[in-house]
Design an enzyme around this catalytic site. Structure first.
Site, mmCIF file in Angstrom:
data_model
loop_
_atom_site.group_PDB
_atom_site.id
_atom_site.type_symbol
_atom_site.label_atom_id
_atom_site.label_comp_id
_atom_site.label_asym_id
_atom_site.label_seq_id
_atom_site.Cartn_x
_atom_site.Cartn_y
_atom_site.Cartn_z
ATOM 1 C CG ASN A 88 18.467 -23.242 -15.192
ATOM 2 O OD1 ASN A 88 18.392 -24.178 -14.389
ATOM 3 N ND2 ASN A 88 18.956 -22.065 -14.851
ATOM 4 C CG HIS A 121 19.097 -24.985 -11.088
ATOM 5 N ND1 HIS A 121 18.370 -23.868 -11.430
ATOM 6 C CD2 HIS A 121 18.451 -25.525 -10.031
ATOM 7 C CE1 HIS A 121 17.347 -23.746 -10.615
ATOM 8 N NE2 HIS A 121 17.360 -24.744 -9.754
ATOM 9 C CD GLU A 147 20.958 -21.017 -11.587
ATOM 10 O OE1 GLU A 147 20.561 -21.896 -12.389
ATOM 11 O OE2 GLU A 147 20.171 -20.248 -11.005
ATOM 12 C CG ASP A 155 19.832 -25.168 -2.625
ATOM 13 O OD1 ASP A 155 18.995 -25.553 -1.784
ATOM 14 O OD2 ASP A 155 19.661 -25.287 -3.837
HETATM 15 C C1 GLP Z 1 15.232 -24.627 -6.734
HETATM 16 C C2 GLP Z 1 16.168 -25.443 -5.822
HETATM 17 C C3 GLP Z 1 16.493 -26.790 -6.409
HETATM 18 C C4 GLP Z 1 15.224 -27.366 -6.976
HETATM 19 C C5 GLP Z 1 14.788 -26.584 -8.176
HETATM 20 C C6 GLP Z 1 13.464 -27.032 -8.773
HETATM 21 O O1 GLP Z 1 15.749 -23.460 -7.203
HETATM 22 N N1 GLP Z 1 17.386 -24.785 -5.466
HETATM 23 O O2 GLP Z 1 17.070 -27.617 -5.424
HETATM 24 O O3 GLP Z 1 15.437 -28.703 -7.393
HETATM 25 O O4 GLP Z 1 14.796 -25.209 -7.925
HETATM 26 O O5 GLP Z 1 12.370 -26.571 -8.036
HETATM 27 P P1 GLP Z 1 10.928 -27.194 -8.177
HETATM 28 O O6 GLP Z 1 11.039 -28.593 -7.690
HETATM 29 O O7 GLP Z 1 10.030 -26.372 -7.320
HETATM 30 O O8 GLP Z 1 10.590 -27.123 -9.616
#
Ligand code: GLP
Length: 263
Positions: free
Chosen positions: A137, A139, A144, A68
């Site tokens: 959440n 995702h 989302e 993304d």
């Molecule tokens: C972000 C990314 C995801 C990631 C998630 C968790 O928003 N788009 O690909 O897995 O949030 O982030 P973190 O690993 O910093 O908790």
């Protein structure tokens, strides 16, 4: 779904790196990695970096596709996922930058950029192993809750909880973009193998919903229950709300052969 519970976040990173390295070696020198941003896969990337430095893993001909990208950040912004992937993946893993792809969140025609991204993944032969974190959440990528379980790469509006979670990287929450491009859940499901990493208590609800809840758009990660080759690697804190955790622990103890692939 194979669930591996590790005692520490560091061990989770190492186990996940071993699994990814195994799939990459099986796929050959032109392996295609799916790569994620966020803090969750950082220990995994460190494990891969160590292997590259020791000469037991060579990614110089491999390619990578990021999940993304934010929409609306200026080119070269350090918070862009293009910059993050460069810093955490391309450079340490000694990959060819020409082979590392991130959706173009600055494209004039964002819809076309999404279609081009899907075509590029296809042209590369598809993803051999998709590395994932999970949002609090549920995702994955930026899919989302309420995302279509069959979705492809597209423009999405970021959920407020996600913007709050990601505000730690920005000067203030007002600077967190409101939109993004993300691979869809259908795109992610096309990967031949998936390795998801989660650490910390903040991910415990999401991990329980992902692994033991119903398959539901309310927890987009739960679609992975429909994938045949998924490894979920978590630390004790992220595993704390799993009902069958005793069973998963036993599963891992009977998997020492992983180490043999990790030469
Ligand atoms: C972000 C990314 C995801 C990631 C998630 C968790 O928003 N788009 O690909 O897995 O949030 O982030 P973190 O690993 O910093 O908790």
């Amino acid at each position: 779904m194979e669930i591996v519970i590790c005692s520490t976040p560091e061990e989770a990173g190492e186990v996940a790196a071993a699994r990814v390295a195994q799939v990459v070696k099986e796929a050959g020198p032109r392996a295609v990695l799916g790569v994620a941003t966020g803090s969750s896969p950082l220990a995994l990337y460190e494990g891969l970096t160590r292997r590259v430095e020791e000469g037991t893993l060579d990614l110089s001909e491999a390619s990578a596709f990021a999940l993304d990208e934010y929409v609306g950040l200026p080119a070269g912004d350090p918070n862009s996922y293009a910059a993050t992937i460069d810093k955490t993946v391309t450079v340490p893993l000694k990959m060819n930058p020409a082979n590392v792809h991130v959706p173009d969140g600055a494209a004039e025609d964002l819809k076309q950029a999404c279609e081009d991204y899907e075509a590029a993944i296809k042209a590369a032969g598809g993803v051999d192993v998709q590395i994932l974190g999970i949002g609090s959440n549920g995702h994955i990528g930026f899919n989302e809750p309420s995302s279509s379980l069959a979705s492809r790469t597209r423009i999405k509006t970021l959920n407020e909880r996600t913007r709050e979670d990601n505000a730690r990287y920005f000067a203030s929450i007002d600077d967190v973009p409101r939109h993004c491009l993300t691979q869809g859940l259908g795109t992610i499901m096309d990967a031949r193998a998936v390795v998801l990493v989660a650490q910390g208590e903040g991910k415990a609800d999401a991990v329980a919903a992902l692994a033991e809840g119903p398959v539901s758009t309310m927890c987009p990660g739960s679609i992975l229950q429909m994938h045949r080759t998924v490894t979920v690697v978590v630390d004790e804190a992220a595993a704390s709300k799993l009902k069958l955790r005793e069973y998963y622990d036993v599963t891992y103890e009977h998997k020492p052969e992983w180490q043999e692939f990790d030469a």
